[in-house]
Design an enzyme around this catalytic site. Structure first.
Site, mmCIF file in Angstrom:
data_model
loop_
_atom_site.group_PDB
_atom_site.id
_atom_site.type_symbol
_atom_site.label_atom_id
_atom_site.label_comp_id
_atom_site.label_asym_id
_atom_site.label_seq_id
_atom_site.Cartn_x
_atom_site.Cartn_y
_atom_site.Cartn_z
ATOM 1 N N THR B 17 0.809 -1.221 0.000
ATOM 2 C CA THR B 17 0.000 0.000 0.000
ATOM 3 C C THR B 17 0.845 1.275 0.000
ATOM 4 O O THR B 17 0.312 2.372 -0.074
ATOM 5 C CB THR B 17 -0.969 0.023 1.201
ATOM 6 O OG1 THR B 17 -0.209 -0.167 2.393
ATOM 7 C CG2 THR B 17 -2.013 -1.069 1.091
ATOM 8 N N GLY B 18 2.184 1.131 0.065
ATOM 9 C CA GLY B 18 3.061 2.310 -0.038
ATOM 10 C C GLY B 18 3.196 2.743 -1.489
ATOM 11 O O GLY B 18 2.771 2.033 -2.402
ATOM 12 N N LYS B 43 -3.749 -3.354 7.634
ATOM 13 C CA LYS B 43 -4.683 -3.215 6.505
ATOM 14 C C LYS B 43 -5.202 -4.561 6.024
ATOM 15 O O LYS B 43 -5.747 -4.675 4.911
ATOM 16 C CB LYS B 43 -4.015 -2.457 5.362
ATOM 17 C CG LYS B 43 -3.702 -1.012 5.754
ATOM 18 C CD LYS B 43 -3.490 -0.107 4.573
ATOM 19 C CE LYS B 43 -3.293 1.328 5.065
ATOM 20 N NZ LYS B 43 -2.666 2.199 4.083
ATOM 21 N N ILE B 102 14.047 -4.920 -2.302
ATOM 22 C CA ILE B 102 14.392 -3.792 -3.172
ATOM 23 C C ILE B 102 14.904 -2.619 -2.338
ATOM 24 O O ILE B 102 15.744 -1.847 -2.789
ATOM 25 C CB ILE B 102 13.143 -3.332 -3.972
ATOM 26 C CG1 ILE B 102 12.503 -4.507 -4.709
ATOM 27 C CG2 ILE B 102 13.486 -2.189 -4.924
ATOM 28 C CD1 ILE B 102 13.365 -5.153 -5.756
ATOM 29 N N THR B 103 14.390 -2.481 -1.133
ATOM 30 C CA THR B 103 14.664 -1.334 -0.259
ATOM 31 C C THR B 103 16.139 -0.948 -0.211
ATOM 32 O O THR B 103 17.010 -1.803 -0.061
ATOM 33 C CB THR B 103 14.182 -1.648 1.172
ATOM 34 O OG1 THR B 103 12.820 -2.052 1.108
ATOM 35 C CG2 THR B 103 14.316 -0.433 2.079
ATOM 36 N N GLU B 104 16.363 0.371 -0.297
ATOM 37 C CA GLU B 104 17.708 0.940 -0.288
ATOM 38 C C GLU B 104 17.924 1.617 1.061
ATOM 39 O O GLU B 104 16.988 2.172 1.627
ATOM 40 C CB GLU B 104 17.767 1.969 -1.422
ATOM 41 C CG GLU B 104 19.076 2.631 -1.634
ATOM 42 C CD GLU B 104 19.009 3.643 -2.790
ATOM 43 O OE1 GLU B 104 18.041 3.628 -3.558
ATOM 44 O OE2 GLU B 104 19.944 4.448 -2.874
ATOM 45 N N GLU B 224 31.399 -4.387 -9.508
ATOM 46 C CA GLU B 224 31.787 -3.021 -9.147
ATOM 47 C C GLU B 224 33.000 -3.111 -8.242
ATOM 48 O O GLU B 224 33.281 -4.169 -7.686
ATOM 49 C CB GLU B 224 30.675 -2.342 -8.325
ATOM 50 C CG GLU B 224 29.520 -1.824 -9.119
ATOM 51 C CD GLU B 224 28.429 -1.249 -8.226
ATOM 52 O OE1 GLU B 224 28.686 -1.029 -7.029
ATOM 53 O OE2 GLU B 224 27.330 -1.017 -8.740
ATOM 54 N N HIS B 263 38.605 1.596 3.760
ATOM 55 C CA HIS B 263 39.804 0.819 3.436
ATOM 56 C C HIS B 263 39.953 -0.399 4.321
ATOM 57 O O HIS B 263 40.288 -1.469 3.864
ATOM 58 C CB HIS B 263 41.052 1.692 3.585
ATOM 59 C CG HIS B 263 41.317 2.526 2.391
ATOM 60 N ND1 HIS B 263 41.833 2.001 1.243
ATOM 61 C CD2 HIS B 263 41.101 3.824 2.148
ATOM 62 C CE1 HIS B 263 41.940 2.953 0.343
ATOM 63 N NE2 HIS B 263 41.493 4.090 0.868
#
Lengths: 390, 315
Positions: B17-18, B43, B102-104, B224, B263
C-alpha cells in the site's frame, strides 16, 4: 559520516575506553588556558581535521608551556593542513585538541570494520601501532590478528584476551586491554559505526592502557536512530556542493576533472566516468540522481554541476526505468535555460519515454548535442571540451 | 526454464500500500507476473487495486496469513529502510522461498543480524538495494512464454532467451540487457544482487544456478569496485564450478580510492577491491572482459560467434 578525533574520544570515553584527558580550543588563547587547566608539564596540541597523516604534516605538536601551546595552536588554526589524505588543497583547521602527554611504553593497533565475506564485524589488532593498517596489511599481513563477533554477543572475553596476548600486551595489562577491546566492540555496535579504530593504542610506563588516537565513521543509513549524533557533523569538512546535493537526496562526490556528469544509478555513473576517461577526458564529479528522479531533482543537480567553476562541459546519461526520459529532459531544459548554460552539453537518453524526451531536447532551441549510446556521448563531450585541465 | 522464478511463481508484495509497492506491483501485474496478494500490517482484510492493470489483490496483516491464503512462494519487499530487516525475517519465518528486497538504505548492522537469522533456513534472499529478478516473458519461437518480473526494472527492455545476467548494479544492468536485446540476444533470467556490503545472494550463488540451468547457455556478469565478490566468482569459474561462457564488466576503474569504501573493510576481505584486481582475476579465470560499458553486448556476440553458439542464442 566522519567525526573528529576529539569527538571520537568523547564517545569512546563514555563507552568505557580510557583516553588521555584533554580540552578543545578554537583560539590560541584557549589553547594556552587548556594547557594550564590540564596541569601537565608535557601536553600535545593536535589539529582536528577529517583526515589522517596529521603528525607527519605538522598537525601534532608536543608543548612544554602555555606559550608553546599558544604558538602551536596559532600555527595551526585558520590554516590549511595538507596531509597525504587531504589532497593538495589541504583542510582548514578550525579546532585543536590539547591533551595531557602520556609516557608511552609501547604502541599497538585495534580497529573494527565489517568483513563483507563473513557478513560480520571483525576486530583487528596488531603489534604495529602508529602505522596505517593498510601498510601493515601490505607488509606484514601475519601481524594482524582478527576476531569476528556477533552484534548481539559483542566481543567475548576470551576473544579479547586472545587478541591482547597475541599482539604482545604485557601480562599485567591484559585485563585492562581486554576491557578496552570489549568496550570498543560495544561502541561499534551501539553507535552503528562503519569503522572504529584506535591507532595507536598505547601502554604507558605507569601501567595504563590508553587510546592515544581514535577514528570513528558512522553508517549513514543508521543515523536516523542516533539523533544525538547529528551535532557531531562538521559541515566545514564537507564540500559545499556535496552539502547542497544531500539536501536533494542526490549522491554527489566532487572530483578533480572538468566534465560534469549527471547519471541515474551508481553503477552506470561509475561506468560513465570510466568511459569519459577512456576517451581522454576527466570527470569533474560522480553524480547519481537516483531511480526516483523528479524534474526538480534534475534541475537542482544541474545547478550543482554548473556551480563547479572547473566544469567546461556536461554529460547527461540517463537509462530511464522508473525515471522517465521526458521528465528528465524537461528538468535539463528548464535548468539550462535558467542558468543560461554557456558550456557544451551532451545528452544521452535511453529507456522509458525516450522518444518524447528526445523531442523535448530537440525542440528546446538550446544547443544540446544528442548521443545514441554511452560511448558516443563520452566521445562527443571529450571532443567538445578540448584541452582541459589535465 | 530459468533460475529462481518462473512464469507461474506466485508472488506477494510486502509494503503493497506504499507508493513504491503500489506502483511496482501494478507494473508487475501488467508484465504478467503472478501477483497473488500483499502485506501491510493493519490493513489486513482490505483489497488493493492496480491503477493501470486493474488487478485486484487481497491485503493481509502478516506474511504468514498471506502464505496460508495464497500459497505464495516469493515475496518482494518495498517497506521503508527502518522496517525492512524485520520484513525480511518475517518472510523467512513464514517459509517464503525467495525474498527479493528492493529497499535501499538498510543499516549495515541490521543486515548483519538478518544474515545470522537466515542462516540455516531454506529461504533465499536477493538484495537488498537491488533492482530485483526477472525471467523475461514474451513471444519466442512463435510461442508466448510467460514471464515473471519481481522488482523495479523496466520490463520492455528484456526479451526471453538463453543468456543469464547477474549484476551488483541497477541501471548498468539495464544498459547491458538493452545491448543484448538490441543484438537479438534474449535472457533466461536477470538477477540484481544489490550493491550493499552485506547481502543475501552472491555472484557465486547465481553463477552456480545458471550453470545448473539447462536453459542458460551463456552469462553476463557485472561487478563493481569494493569487496571481494568478483574474486570469489573468478575462483568458482577457475575451479570448474561454472563452465558456460562468461562475459564480464567491472564498473569503477577510474573511481578515486577512499571516497566510497572503507579501506579497513577492503583489507579484511583480503585485497583492496580495486577494478584492476577484479578484472585481472576474472581474466585469469577465462572470462571475456568487455573493454567498456558500451561493449558488453558486442563482447558477448563476439564470444558466441567464436564458439559457434550465436545462431542458437539469437533464436
Amino acid at each position: 559520516m566522519k567525526i573528529h578525533e576529539y569527538q571520537a574520544k568523547e564517545l569512546l570515553k563514555r563507552m568505557g575506553v580510557p583516553v588521555p584527558e584533554g580540552r578543545t580550543a578554537r583560539t590560541a588563547d584557549e589553547a594556552a588556558s587548556a594547557y594550564h587547566e590540564l596541569g601537565s608539564p608535557i601536553s600535545v596540541v593536535k589539529a582536528q581535521i577529517h583526515a589522517g597523516g596529521r603528525g607527519k604534516a605538522g598537525g601534532v605538536k608536543v608543548v612544554r608551556s602555555a606559550e608553546e601551546a599558544r604558538a602551536a595552536a596559532a600555527g595551526m588554526l585558520g590554516k590549511a593542513l595538507i596531509t597525504h589524505q587531504t589532497g593538495p588543497q589541504g583542510r582548514v583547521v578550525h579546532t585543536v585538541w590539547v591533551e595531557k602527554g602520556s609516557s608511552i611504553d609501547r604502541e599497538f593497533y585495534a580497529g573494527i570494520a565489517l568483513d563483507r565475506r563473513l557478513g560480520l564485524p571483525v576486530m583487528m589488532a596488531s603489534s604495529e601501532g602508529g602505522m596505517e593498517i593498510e601498510e601493515v596489511a601490505a607488509k606484514h599481513p601475519e601481524k594482524i590478528l582478527r576476531e569476528a563477533f556477533l552484534p548481539g554477543d559483542g566481543l567475548w572475553g576470551y576473544q579479547a584476551r586472545r587478541l591482547a596476548f597475541g599482539i604482545g600486551i604485557p601480562a599485567e595489562l591484559i585485563g585492562k586491554a581486554s576491557k578496552m577491546f570489549q568496550a570498543l566492540a560495544r561502541a561499534y555496535v551501539d553507535l552503528d559505526c562503519s569503522i572504529a579504530e584506535i591507532n595507536p593504542l598505547v601502554t604507558t610506563k605507569d601501567g595504563q592502557v590508553l587510546a592515544l588516537d581514535a577514528k570513528i565513521n558512522f553508517d549513514a543509513n543508521a543515523l536516523y536512530r542516533h539523533t544525538d549524533l547529528a551535532g557531531y557533523r562538521d559541515k566545514n569538512e564537507e564540500d559545499p556542493k556535496e552539502i547542497e546535493a544531500s539536501k536533494y537526496d542526490l549522491s554527489y562526490i566532487a572530483l578533480e576533472g572538468n566534465i560534469g556528469c549527471m547519471v541515474n544509478g551508481a553503477g552506470l555513473a561509475m561506468a560513465t566516468m570510466d568511459t569519459i576517461q577512456l576517451h581522454g577526458g576527466s570527470p569533474a564529479n560522480f553524480l547519481d540522481v537516483g531511480g526516483g528522479a523528479t524534474k526538480e531533482k534534475v534541475a537542482a543537480a544541474f545547478k550543482i554541476l554548473i556551480s563547479d567553476t572547473n566544469v567546461q562541459g556536461i554529460l547527461v546519461n540517463i537509462f530511464g526505468g522508473i525515471a522517465k526520459c521526458d521528465m528528465i529532459a524537461e528538468g535539463v531544459v528548464a535548468a539550462a535555460r535558467e542558468v543560461k548554460l554557456a558550456v557544451p552539453l551532451v545528452v544521452r537518453l535511453e529507456g522509458t519515454n525516450v522518444e518524447r524526451g528526445r523531442e523535448i531536447l530537440k525542440n528546446s532551441g538550446l544547443a544540446i548535442t544528442p548521443a545514441a549510446s554511452l560511448d558516443e556521448a563520452a566521445s562527443k563531450i571529450c571532443g567538445l571540451v578540448k584541452g582541459g585541465r589535465k | 526454464m530459468s533460475i529462481f522464478v518462473q512464469g507461474d511463481t506466485p508472488v506477494i508484495c510486502q509494503g503493497i500500500t506504499g507508493a513504491n509497492g503500489t506502483f511496482h506491483t501494478d507494473q508487475a501485474c501488467l508484465y504478467g507476473t503472478r501477483m497473488v496478494g500483499g502485506v501491510t500490517p493493519g490493513k489486513g482484510g482490505t483489497s488493493w487495486t492496480g491503477e493501470k492493470s486493474g488487478a485486484k489483490l487481497p491485503v493481509f496483516d502478516t506474511v504468514d496469513a498471506a502464505v496460508r491464503a495464497t500459497g505464495a512462494k516469493a515475496s518482494v519487499i518495498y517497506v521503508p529502510a527502518a522496517f525492512a530487516a524485520d520484513a525480511i525475517c518475517e518472510a523467512a519465518a513464514a517459509g517464503i522461498e525467495l525474498i527479493v528486497a528492493i529497499t535501499e538504505g538498510i543499516p549495515i548492522l541490521d543486515m548483519v543480524r538478518v544474515k545470522q537469522s537466515l542462516a540455516g533456513k531454506p529461504s533465499r534472499l536477493i538484495g537488498p538495494n537491488c533492482p530485483g529478478v526477472i525471467t523475461p516473458g514474451g513471444k519466442t519461437h512463435g510461442v508466448d512464454f510467460p514471464g515473471c518480473k519481481i522488482g523495479i526494472m523496466p520490463g520492455y527492455i528484456h526479451k526471453p532467451g538463453r543468456v543469464g545476467v547477474v549484476s551488483r548494479s541497477g541501471t548498468l544492468t539495464y544498459e547491458a540487457v538493452w545491448q543484448l536485446t538490441s543484438l537479438g540476444l534474449g535472457q533466461s533470467t536477470c538477477v540484481g544482487i544489490g550493491g550493499d556490503p552485506v547481502n543475501g545472494t552472491q555472484f557465486v550463488d547465481v553463477l552456480s544456478a545458471f550453470q545448473a540451468d539447462p536453459n542458460t547457455d551463456a552469462i553476463v556478469m557485472i561487478g563493481e569496485i569494493g569487496g571481494s565478490a568478483e574474486e570469489e566468482a573468478a575462483a568458482l569459474i577457475q575451479s570448474g564450478g561454472c563452465t558456460k561462457p562468461v562475459v564480464g564488466f567491472i564498473a569503477g576503474t577510474t573511481a578515486p580510492p577512499g571516497k566510497r569504501m572503507g579501506h579497513a573493510g577492503a583489507i579484511i576481505a583480503g585485497g583492496k577491491g580495486t577494478a584492476a584486481e577484479k578484472v585481472a582475476a576474472l581474466q585469469a579465470a577465462g572470462v571475456a572482459m568487455a573493454p567498456n560499458p558500451s561493449a558488453i553486448g558486442s563482447t558477448m556476440e563476439a564470444l558466441l560467434t567464436r564458439k559457434g553458439m550465436i545462431a542458437k542464442l539469437r533464436g
